[in-house]
Enzyme design. Sequence first.
Site, PDB file in Angstrom:
ATOM      1  CB  ILE A 137       3.228 -46.654  17.385  1.00 55.93           C
ATOM      2  CG1 ILE A 137       3.207 -48.331  17.271  1.00 55.93           C
ATOM      3  CG2 ILE A 137       2.868 -46.450  18.871  1.00 55.93           C
ATOM      4  CD1 ILE A 137       3.875 -49.249  18.362  1.00 55.93           C
ATOM      5  CG  ASP A 138       5.674 -42.919  13.551  1.00 54.31           C
ATOM      6  OD1 ASP A 138       4.382 -42.578  13.282  1.00 54.31           O
ATOM      7  OD2 ASP A 138       6.505 -42.268  13.854  1.00 54.31           O
ATOM      8  CD  GLN A 139       5.910 -49.461   7.159  1.00 58.87           C
ATOM      9  OE1 GLN A 139       5.289 -48.442   6.835  1.00 58.87           O
ATOM     10  NE2 GLN A 139       6.453 -50.277   6.547  1.00 58.87           N
TER      11      GLN A 139
END
Length: 297
Positions: A135-137
Amino acid sequence: MISYQKKVILAPDFSPMSVRGLLNHWLVPQKMQHFLRINQNILVNGHYRAFNRQVEAGDQITMNFTDISVKVQDYPLDERQTFSVLYEDADLLVVNKPAGIKTHPNGPNENFTLMNQVAAYLAKENKKAYMVHRIDQATSGVLLIGKTPIVIGILNRQLSQKTMTRQYIAVANDPERTLLDHATINLPIGVDVTNKRKRQIDYITGLSAVTHYQLLHRKGPAATLAVNLETGRTHQIRLHLAATGHPIFGDPLYFPTDATQRLLLHGQTLRYTEPFSDHQRTVTAPMPEIFNHYVEL
């Protein structure tokens, strides 16, 4: 050569099927099945059983895996633990990833990502960390990690066959209240050539991307959405909502004029089938406190 063993006792309500049918039902990759067969490394009640013969309720299935073609990354160990453990068993670890930390390193010597922390956590029991998805930062929420390589192929097939599902909570900007109660966004996504950190809608070379959402709650300009992905493109939820005029609050890339403290996107729920079983598990990551300032769930 490292060997991994898995023992399963078939449930009392198990319907008889062939050994091959059982392995296919469990989504065991064909290459792994091949080595189980030619090495006679699958035993039923202690004895090798040909793939066309049946197994029944109460049978003990013992599988010895010796030829596992799963890429192993030796992450530098980060002894910090900013994540919390949501669920853990012998094969899997499900964690709650905080916002602001990358899921994985982009290079072999990079440190201080979630996978570096998980690698240090699992090293205490002489296990390695195998990434299943990311998942995105800027996004928080539930993340599934393999502890043994024998489950990675099965989990990857659950992802590709969409039997593993993830639901996100997003707080989108909707001052005109034009978001529908539920809808599907189907827009292809490609790389933004002007900014390598971003993605853009690309009808020429973009990859298919499908997002489903349901409106949960409104509070002022904020619309809280439950979002499910049919595909898993980078920045898919963020870009799809922004492209339809409803960027997520706190998104520095697709809503740069907003001053919200963090991206209001959270991976709340993960549903998957436990490898080598029919048991479906649902794991939920608690909603970060910051969401309470904008929504009432």
